[in-house]
Each structure stands twice: as C-alpha cells, then as structure tokens.
Write a protein that holds these residues in place. Structure first.
Motif, short mmCIF file in Angstrom:
data_model
loop_
_atom_site.label_atom_id
_atom_site.label_comp_id
_atom_site.label_asym_id
_atom_site.label_seq_id
_atom_site.Cartn_x
_atom_site.Cartn_y
_atom_site.Cartn_z
N GLY A 115 -16.81 0.68 4.91
CA GLY A 115 -17.79 0.07 5.54
C GLY A 115 -18.89 0.18 4.52
O GLY A 115 -18.97 0.65 3.49
N THR A 116 -20.34 -0.37 4.95
CA THR A 116 -21.52 -0.11 4.15
C THR A 116 -22.38 0.65 5.09
O THR A 116 -22.39 0.80 6.19
CB THR A 116 -21.97 -1.45 3.67
OG1 THR A 116 -22.39 -2.12 4.80
CG2 THR A 116 -20.96 -2.21 2.89
N GLY A 119 -24.25 -1.93 7.42
CA GLY A 119 -23.23 -2.75 8.21
C GLY A 119 -23.07 -4.07 7.59
O GLY A 119 -23.98 -4.40 6.45
N PHE A 120 -22.54 -4.82 8.25
CA PHE A 120 -22.30 -6.35 7.93
C PHE A 120 -22.76 -7.42 8.82
O PHE A 120 -22.81 -6.98 9.78
CB PHE A 120 -20.77 -6.59 7.74
CG PHE A 120 -20.07 -5.98 6.53
CD1 PHE A 120 -20.30 -5.72 5.30
CD2 PHE A 120 -19.28 -4.71 7.16
CE1 PHE A 120 -19.94 -4.82 4.33
CE2 PHE A 120 -18.51 -4.11 6.23
CZ PHE A 120 -18.70 -3.82 4.87
N LEU A 125 -18.66 -10.72 7.59
CA LEU A 125 -17.33 -10.16 8.35
C LEU A 125 -16.40 -11.34 8.16
O LEU A 125 -14.93 -11.14 8.30
CB LEU A 125 -17.72 -9.83 9.68
CG LEU A 125 -17.92 -8.37 9.93
CD1 LEU A 125 -18.14 -8.06 11.53
CD2 LEU A 125 -17.13 -7.28 9.38
N LEU A 131 -17.76 -10.03 1.68
CA LEU A 131 -17.39 -8.39 2.01
C LEU A 131 -17.03 -7.72 1.01
O LEU A 131 -17.67 -6.26 0.80
CB LEU A 131 -16.11 -8.32 2.89
CG LEU A 131 -16.35 -8.66 4.43
CD1 LEU A 131 -14.98 -8.30 5.19
CD2 LEU A 131 -17.12 -7.41 4.99
N ILE A 228 -19.10 3.18 11.51
CA ILE A 228 -19.35 2.46 10.15
C ILE A 228 -18.10 1.63 9.96
O ILE A 228 -18.02 0.41 9.66
CB ILE A 228 -19.70 3.35 9.16
CG1 ILE A 228 -20.87 3.93 9.19
CG2 ILE A 228 -19.57 2.95 7.89
CD1 ILE A 228 -21.17 5.29 8.47
N ASN A 231 -18.26 -1.57 12.14
CA ASN A 231 -19.33 -2.14 12.00
C ASN A 231 -20.26 -1.74 13.36
O ASN A 231 -21.07 -2.98 13.49
CB ASN A 231 -19.15 -3.72 11.79
CG ASN A 231 -20.22 -4.28 10.99
OD1 ASN A 231 -20.60 -3.68 10.06
ND2 ASN A 231 -20.58 -5.66 11.37
N ARG A 232 -20.27 -0.87 13.84
CA ARG A 232 -21.01 -0.52 14.97
C ARG A 232 -22.35 -0.11 14.34
O ARG A 232 -23.51 -0.07 15.40
CB ARG A 232 -20.55 0.55 15.89
CG ARG A 232 -19.21 0.30 16.43
CD ARG A 232 -19.17 -1.03 17.54
NE ARG A 232 -19.98 -0.86 18.43
CZ ARG A 232 -20.65 -1.83 19.44
NH1 ARG A 232 -20.37 -3.09 19.15
NH2 ARG A 232 -21.37 -1.53 20.46
N ASN A 233 -22.61 -0.09 13.28
CA ASN A 233 -23.95 0.40 12.45
C ASN A 233 -24.62 -0.62 12.13
O ASN A 233 -25.96 -0.60 11.53
CB ASN A 233 -23.86 1.45 11.37
CG ASN A 233 -22.98 0.76 10.23
OD1 ASN A 233 -21.94 -0.10 10.37
ND2 ASN A 233 -23.07 1.24 8.93
N ALA A 234 -24.37 -1.81 12.45
CA ALA A 234 -24.91 -3.20 11.88
C ALA A 234 -26.24 -3.31 12.76
O ALA A 234 -26.41 -2.96 13.93
CB ALA A 234 -24.01 -4.08 11.82
N THR A 238 -20.83 -5.25 15.90
CA THR A 238 -19.57 -5.92 16.03
C THR A 238 -18.95 -5.83 17.63
O THR A 238 -18.72 -4.79 17.66
CB THR A 238 -18.57 -5.61 14.99
OG1 THR A 238 -19.08 -6.32 13.65
CG2 THR A 238 -17.34 -6.62 15.39
#
Length: 381
Positions: A115-116, A119-120, A125, A131, A228, A231-234, A238
């Motif tokens: 991930g980043t 997040g995205f 996504l 991505l 991460i 994508n729960r850090n966006a 997500t």
C-alpha cells in the motif's frame, strides 16, 4: 424454509448434489450460492440455490486468478520473463530501493509495497494505472525479496503495469481478448453495462461471537501493516465488503479485487487453463502450470500474520485451503467466500460463489466439504 437445489450433476457426482443440499439446509433462508466443476474439460457439476445460474457476484480476490492467468500466458509466449527485473519493463519502479526486484519475486508477494503511507482514494483503488503510479514511488515496507506479505489490493495493479509496459495493452484487455471472449466466460474484469442487471450486490453477515473475539484480538490500528494493505489508513478507509457494489469498481475491474463472475465463469476459466474445452487446446502448457503452481513464498505472511503459501500470483491452494488437492494446484479465493482453482493432477476445475460476505472474509468454510466431495468423485472416475 430450506432453499431448493437447482441444476445438474453428471453420473458419479450425485454425492456432490447431496453434500450441497445438506450444506444449504443448514444455512440462512436467504442463502444464495452457486457451485460448478469440470473434470478434464467436461462440466460435471452445475448447481445453485436461492438464485439463478446466470447471476453474477463480486468475487473479490478470486479476480487475482484471472489476472495471473494472463501473466502466465505472456510468460509462456516469451513476452515476459520471470527472472528479469521489474524495472526492465517499468523503469520508474526502481524508486526507493526497489530496483533489484524481479518479476518472479513481485508475483510471489515479495515486493513490500502492499500500500502507500497515506492510502488510496476510491478512484485510485478502481483504476490499476493510478494505483501503479502511486506504488512506483512508495518506499517498500520490508526489503524487497527478503520476506513476503499479501498485497491484497495492489498485486493486480503491479502485475498489470508490467503487462501494459510489455504489450501496450492493459491486463484487462488481454484477458478479454485471450481468455474471456473466446470461451464466453461469465467472469468479467470490467462489467459491460448490458450485463449489469445480472449483478447481485454483496451483503454482509454478522459475525459469530467467536469470530468477533478473534477480530477484536487482532491489531486494528490504521498504521499496522495489515491496515495499510487493506487501505484502512486512507482518509476514507476502505470498506472491503462494499467494493463490488460500487459501479465504478465493477466498470473498471481492478485486477486485484474487481472481478464479477458466476461459479460457471470461475470453473470454466480454470478448466480452459488446464484442459481441452470445446475442442480448444488448454491455454497453459503443463510446464507453465507447474512453474506458476510451484511454491515460491511459504511461511509467515507479514500482512496476514499467519502461515500462508503462494505460487506465482496464485495461492498455493492445496497448502493454504484444501490439503487433499494435488500438489501444484493453482487458484485463488475471494473475500466474500468465493473459491476457484485448477488441480492439474486430477483434471478438476472448481468454482463457487455466494452472495453474503462471511465475516471476517476469505474462502467460505463450506468450500472444503464441497471441493472434497467433488475431488473424491473425480478420482473415482
């Protein structure tokens, strides 16, 4: 009220129908699911309950099987080489110390870019090219090649960018032209608008107390590696179970999680991969199946925080899910409960879909009893 079982089974597979009926009898009254299987290219099981045979479902990570079938075809053609560096095809990927990673290592979930940092967005996504652009600049979360962890939402974009750079075509376009369209498969990476009425939205199931306790005990902070990767850090975390319910995701068909399929489509794709179907030669040669089914990453998965096994792109289905299957089985499960694989030793190709997303996600447990019954019947032929 128990759902009625519809469909057919070939001679010798009556026990599979009985097993499916016994499972459905114990499920909720609103159960919807489909089961299909081929043996040596012949359809032997085609069953469904609570729905119809033509319904399409979001199959989440079972999409990765279609994505990596495309990669296997391109390796077989000589268009891609597994032991070339990813940067040979995609120079920008060298940023932040990723320059030595090979395509083989990337496919085995060893790149470290799950991930980043921030997040995205949903738009990212849904679009593999967006991505890939973000991931090219990301510093890996472990030294590439030294460990592995499930690249849950991004492995399809990573592989897809290599495909695009090597061929000038998106992975989704190659899949449509070489796999889906020739066999008329109900397995789409990018659902056409005319097919939309067939789609059945994913619905969640409440967790049991035991499942909730297990979930609550797991690391839940937004900055954990698992968070991460999912994508729960966006800024807008997500909600995995809702992804296929979003029209943008269905239309774009991201190669990690965006596929829409029936059980017939899942099983039909794997049958075509390893067997003659409709007088067409198998898509993959035995050596290609063996290469992609060979164990490449086995042990502690840094994202899942558990023992996992991967071949090249495909899950090592016999080790991870169903130990009764033959060595070298290729396949991939999906979060809502779908399962799909090809066992080249028995000639079995299997597909299962269900509507309700079983908490906390992954191949639904009923797959073990259903796949075991089909495998037993296949070996008895």
């Amino acid at each position: 009220m128990t759902q009625e079982i519809h469909g057919t089974v070939a001679d010798g597979f009556q026990a599979v129908r009985a097993e499916f009926a016994a499972f459905v009898a114990g499920e909720r009254p609103d159960y919807e699911g489909q089961l299909c299987a081929y043996v040596h290219g012949r359809k032997v099981v085609d069953l469904w309950a609570g729905t119809d045979a033509d319904a399409l479902y979001g199959v989440f990570s079972s999409t990765k099987g279609a994505a990596h079938l495309v990669v296997a075809l391109l390796v077989q053609d000589g268009t891609l080489e597994l032991d070339r560096k990813v940067t040979y095809y995609w120079p920008e990927f060298a940023a932040e110390g990723k320059g030595q990673l090979t395509l083989r290592e990337l496919l085995a979930h060893r790149a470290g870019v799950v991930g980043t940092d921030s997040g995205f967005t949903l738009a990212e996504l849904a679009d593999d090219r967006l991505l890939a652009e973000r991931l090219a600049d990301q510093r890996p979360f472990w030294r590439p090649g030294t460990a592995f962890g499930y690249h849950a939402l991004v492995i399809g974009a990573l592989a897809g960018e290599v495909v695009r750079r090597a061929t000038g075509r998106t992975l989704q376009e190659v899949y449509e032209e070489r796999v889906r369209a020739p066999y008329g498969l109900d397995f789409f990476m990018g659902l056409p608008a005319p097919q939309e009425p067939r789609f059945r939205s994913t619905q969640p199931m409440a967790p049991t107390p035991e499942q909730r306790a297990l979930f609550d005990a797991a690391p839940a902070g937004p900055h954990t590696l698992a968070s991460i990767a999912f994508n729960r850090n966006a800024a807008e975390p997500t909600d995995l179970e809702s992804l296929p319910n979003l029209p943008l995701v269905r239309a774009k068909g991201p190669a990690s999680v965006g596929g829409v399929a029936s059980a017939r489509g899942l099983a039909g794709m794997y049958a075509a991969a390893i067997s003659e179907v409709d007088e067409k030669a198998p898509l993959l040669k035995p050596d290609t199946v063996a290469e992609f089914g060979q164990l490449h990453s086995v042990g502690y998965d840094l994202v899942a925080r558990a023992h996992k096994s991967f071949g090249l792109g495909f899950q090592a289905t016999a080790d991870t899910w169903h130990p009764f299957l033959g060595a070298g089985t290729i396949g991939h499960s999906g979060a809502a409960g779908s399962q799909a694989f090809a066992d080249p030793r028995s000639g079995l190709a299997y597909g299962y879909t269900r509507r309700r997303f079983a908490f906390p996600g992954g191949a639904a447990p009923e797959n073990d009893r259903l796949a075991r019954a089909i495998h037993r019947a296949a070996l008895a032929l």
